[in-house]
Design a protein around this motif. Structure first.
Motif, PDB file in Angstrom:
ATOM      1  N   GLN A   1      64.311  99.786  85.494  1.00 52.42           N
ATOM      2  CA  GLN A   1      63.277  99.402  86.601  1.00 52.42           C
ATOM      3  C   GLN A   1      62.445 100.403  87.139  1.00 52.42           C
ATOM      4  OE1 GLN A   1      65.729  98.348  90.179  1.00 52.42           O
ATOM      5  NE2 GLN A   1      63.949  97.851  91.419  1.00 52.42           N
ATOM      6  N   LEU A   2      62.975 101.769  87.047  1.00 50.38           N
ATOM      7  CA  LEU A   2      62.170 102.890  87.622  1.00 50.38           C
ATOM      8  C   LEU A   2      61.055 103.337  86.479  1.00 50.38           C
ATOM      9  CD1 LEU A   2      61.800 105.235  89.380  1.00 50.38           C
ATOM     10  CD2 LEU A   2      63.602 106.680  87.988  1.00 50.38           C
TER      11      LEU A   2
ATOM     12  N   ARG B   1      44.489 100.600  93.049  1.00 55.97           N
ATOM     13  CA  ARG B   1      45.602 101.524  93.698  1.00 55.97           C
ATOM     14  C   ARG B   1      46.747 101.319  93.200  1.00 55.97           C
ATOM     15  NH1 ARG B   1      41.570 103.162  95.018  1.00 55.97           N
ATOM     16  NH2 ARG B   1      40.710 103.395  97.035  1.00 55.97           N
ATOM     17  N   VAL B   2      47.411 102.652  93.055  1.00 58.03           N
ATOM     18  CA  VAL B   2      48.738 102.584  92.278  1.00 58.03           C
ATOM     19  C   VAL B   2      49.851 101.974  92.991  1.00 58.03           C
ATOM     20  CG1 VAL B   2      50.286 104.310  91.243  1.00 58.03           C
ATOM     21  CG2 VAL B   2      47.801 105.155  91.183  1.00 58.03           C
ATOM     22  N   ARG B   3      49.799 101.980  94.317  1.00 53.36           N
ATOM     23  CA  ARG B   3      50.907 101.583  95.065  1.00 53.36           C
ATOM     24  C   ARG B   3      50.745 100.031  94.934  1.00 53.36           C
ATOM     25  NH1 ARG B   3      54.252  99.431  96.317  1.00 53.36           N
ATOM     26  NH2 ARG B   3      55.754  99.527  97.862  1.00 53.36           N
TER      27      ARG B   3
ATOM     28  N   GLU C   1      60.955 107.354  95.814  1.00 59.07           N
ATOM     29  CA  GLU C   1      60.034 108.600  95.462  1.00 59.07           C
ATOM     30  C   GLU C   1      58.844 108.176  94.621  1.00 59.07           C
ATOM     31  OE1 GLU C   1      63.220 108.435  95.078  1.00 59.07           O
ATOM     32  OE2 GLU C   1      63.852 110.345  96.001  1.00 59.07           O
ATOM     33  N   THR C   2      59.161 107.041  93.972  1.00 58.66           N
ATOM     34  CA  THR C   2      57.880 106.413  93.045  1.00 58.66           C
ATOM     35  C   THR C   2      56.752 106.000  94.129  1.00 58.66           C
ATOM     36  OG1 THR C   2      59.595 105.682  91.275  1.00 58.66           O
ATOM     37  CG2 THR C   2      57.057 104.818  91.424  1.00 58.66           C
ATOM     38  N   ASP C   3      57.245 105.108  95.184  1.00 60.70           N
ATOM     39  CA  ASP C   3      56.244 104.943  96.307  1.00 60.70           C
ATOM     40  C   ASP C   3      55.542 106.125  96.946  1.00 60.70           C
ATOM     41  OD1 ASP C   3      56.561 101.728  97.003  1.00 60.70           O
ATOM     42  OD2 ASP C   3      58.635 102.565  96.268  1.00 60.70           O
ATOM     43  N   ASP C   4      56.404 107.140  97.157  1.00 59.47           N
ATOM     44  CA  ASP C   4      55.618 108.634  97.535  1.00 59.47           C
ATOM     45  C   ASP C   4      54.615 109.013  96.831  1.00 59.47           C
ATOM     46  OD1 ASP C   4      57.536 108.201  99.630  1.00 59.47           O
ATOM     47  OD2 ASP C   4      58.949 109.494  98.933  1.00 59.47           O
ATOM     48  N   LEU C   5      54.985 108.879  95.414  1.00 55.43           N
ATOM     49  CA  LEU C   5      54.210 109.401  94.494  1.00 55.43           C
ATOM     50  C   LEU C   5      52.694 108.700  94.051  1.00 55.43           C
ATOM     51  CD1 LEU C   5      53.464 111.497  91.843  1.00 55.43           C
ATOM     52  CD2 LEU C   5      54.768 109.548  90.538  1.00 55.43           C
ATOM     53  N   ALA C   6      53.274 107.259  94.353  1.00 53.39           N
ATOM     54  CA  ALA C   6      51.791 106.161  94.247  1.00 53.39           C
ATOM     55  C   ALA C   6      50.931 106.576  95.446  1.00 53.39           C
ATOM     56  CB  ALA C   6      52.430 104.963  94.171  1.00 53.39           C
TER      57      ALA C   6
END
Length: 433
Positions: free
Chosen positions: A158-159, A181-183, A193-198
Motif C-alpha cells: 500500500q505504501l 497535483r501529487v496529493r 507521512e506520504t500525504d505530508d510529502l505530497a
C-alpha cells in the motif's frame, strides 16, 4: 571502484523487516518457554523423588523393610549424594544415563544406622513432552514469520503504491503539466507521512511555477520594452553615412534586435500559450525548398517522403535553427535527411557538448569550450519549444566515428502521426546515446 547497488522495492524491505523482527521475537519466546518448561519439569521431578524417598525412609524406620525400588548403599549412587549424606542432608540429583540425554532422577537420605537410603527413576517419557513442545513452538514461530511477511507485503504494498503514484505525478509535473497535483494523484483516505510529502511537493511545485511565471513575465516585459528602442536604433543606423563604422553599428543593432525577438519567442513558448496552425504538407518537398534558402550548401536526401500534418511556419523555424546551429558550431558538409516522418540534421564538427546531451538545450548556455563565445544558446531552446508545440519529439546525439565514419552533431525530429490536442502533448526528450 564501481559500487554495485541492489535496488529493491519498499514492499519487500518492509516485509523483510517485519519478518526479521517476528523471527527474533518468536525465537526469543520459544527459548524462554522451552527453558521455563524444562526447569519446571525438572523441579517437579525432584519434588516427586524427594517425596518418595521420604516415604521410603518412614517405612524403613518403622518396619526395617525397603519399599519397592528403594535401596541401601546403592553402589551406583552418585558421589554428590554420598557427600550430602555424609553431612546428614537429604538431597536430589539429576544424572544423564547415556549419550541420548536421558535423565535419571536420584533422591537419597541418611538413615539412623548410618546407611544411605536412595531411590531413582528415569523420566524419559515425561521429558519427551519437551520434544512435542518444541515442535509446537517451531510451528508457531513459522506461522508468526509467515504472518509477518504477509502483513509486511500488505502494508509495504500500500505504501509503495502511494509512493509510485506520487513519483509518477512528480515526473508529470517536471515535464510541464502544471495542473498535476501529487496529493490528488495518490488519493486514499489514509493520512500519513506520504500525504505530508505530497503536500510539500505540491507546495514546492506551486512556488516554483509562480517564480518561473514571474521570471518569464519579467523577461518578456524587458524584451518587449527593448523592442522600441532597438527598432529606433536600427532605423537610426540606416541613416548613417556609408562606411565601415556604419556597417559595424548596423550589424550589432541587427544582432541586438534578433536577440530581443528570440527572447520574446522563448518567453511565449515557456508560457505554453502557443498553438499550432496545422496544415498538410509534403515533408520532402518542404525540406528541399527551405534548406536551399537557409543553407544552400547543405545536402538534402529524401529516403522516403511522407505527408504530414504540421505547422509549416514552426517547422521552418525548427529546421532553420538546427541548420544555423550546425553552421555556427559545426563543420561542413551539412546533411539533411527525410525518412517518413523523421527529419535529421547533421554536421561534421566536434558534436554537442555533454551538458546538452544530459540536460537538454538551455537558454544562454553555449556549451563546451570549443563552442564558447558563439551565440546565446537560444536557437536549440526555441527549436525544442516549437517541437513541443507541434507535438513532435526532438533529440540530440553525437555521431559514433567507428560506426558512422566521422564525428558530428545529429539532431533528430520525430513528427507525430496526428495533430496534437494540446500544447506539449508529446514531451521533448534528449537521447544521449
Amino acid at each position: 571502484m564501481v559500487k554495485l547497488a541492489l535496488r529493491t522495492g519498499l514492499r519487500w524491505k518492509v516485509s523483510l523487516a517485519i519478518a526479521g523482527v517476528s523471527a527474533l521475537v518468536a525465537v526469543a519466546l520459544s527459548l524462554v518457554v522451552h527453558n521455563a518448561a524444562r526447569v519446571s519439569m525438572l523441579n517437579n521431578a525432584r519434588d516427586v523423588m524427594d517425596s518418595r524417598v521420604q516415604a521410603a525412609q518412614t517405612y524403613y524406620d518403622s518396619t526395617r523393610r525397603l519399599m519397592p525400588h528403594a535401596k541401601l548403599n546403592d553402589p551406583r549412587l552418585p558421589q554428590e549424594l554420598r557427600d550430602a549424606a555424609a553431612l546428614g542432608q537429604r538431597a536430589t540429583y539429576l544424572q544423564k544415563t547415556d549419550s541420548s540425554g536421558t535423565l535419571e532422577v536420584w533422591a537419597s537420605v541418611p538413615t539412623r544406622n548410618g546407611k544411605i537410603l536412595s531411590i531413582h527413576n528415569k523420566y524419559q517419557d515425561r521429558f519427551s513432552i519437551l520434544g512435542e513442545l518444541d515442535k509446537t513452538l517451531i510451528l508457531g514461530s513459522v506461522s508468526v514469520v509467515l504472518g509477518g511477511c504477509a502483513l509486511g507485503i500488505l502494508i509495504g504494498g500500500q505504501l509503495s503504491r502511494r509512493l509510485r503514484k506520487a513519483a509518477t505525478a512528480a515526473r508529470r509535473l517536471a515535464d510541464g503539466e502544471g495542473d498535476v497535483r501529487v496529493r490528488e494523484a495518490i488519493g486514499g483516505r489514509v493520512r500519513d507521512e506520504t500525504d505530508d510529502l505530497a503536500r510539500a511537493v505540491d507546495g514546492m511545485a506551486e512556488a516554483l511555477q509562480d517564480r518561473l511565471e514571474a521570471e518569464r513575465r519579467v523577461t518578456a516585459d524587458i524584451a518587449h520594452e527593448l523592442r522600441t528602442p532597438v527598432t529606433g536604433l536600427l532605423t537610426a543606423a540606416e541613416l548613417l553615412p556609408p562606411g565601415r563604422p556604419t556597417e559595424l553599428v548596423r550589424d550589432r543593432a541587427q544582432a541586438l534586435r534578433t536577440l530581443v525577438e528570440d527572447v520574446l519567442e522563448v518567453a511565449r513558448l515557456d508560457g505554453f500559450a502557443e498553438r499550432a496552425e496545422m496544415q498538410d504538407i509534403q515533408l520532402g518537398e518542404f525540406v528541399l525548398r527551405r534548406v536551399r534558402i537557409a543553407e544552400p550548401e547543405a545536402r538534402v536526401k529524401v529516403v522516403r517522403d511522407a505527408y504530414v500534418s504540421t505547422d509549416p511556419r514552426r517547422l521552418e523555424r525548427i529546421l532553420g535553427n538546427l541548420l544555423a546551429n550546425a553552421a555556427k558550431h559545426g563543420k561542413a558538409p551539412f546533411e539533411v535527411s527525410v525518412e517518413g516522418r523523421v527529419l535529421r540534421v547533421r554536421d561534421h564538427g566536434p558534436g554537442f557538448p555533454e551538458e546538452l546531451l544530459l540536460e537538454g538545450p538551455s537558454r544562454f548556455r553555449t556549451g563546451s569550450k570549443d563552442r564558447a563565445g558563439k551565440g546565446h544558446g537560444l536557437g536549440l531552446t526555441i527549436a525544442a519549444g516549437q517541437a513541443r508545440v507541434l507535438g513532435a519529439r526532438l533529440s540530440f546525439r553525437n555521431a559514433d566515428p567507428e560506426l558512422e565514419g566521422d564525428s558530428g552533431a545529429i539532431a533528430v525530429l520525430w513528427l507525430p502521426e496526428s495533430s496534437p490536442t494540446s500544447t506539449g502533448s508529446f514531451p521533448v526528450i534528449q537521447v544521449p546515446d
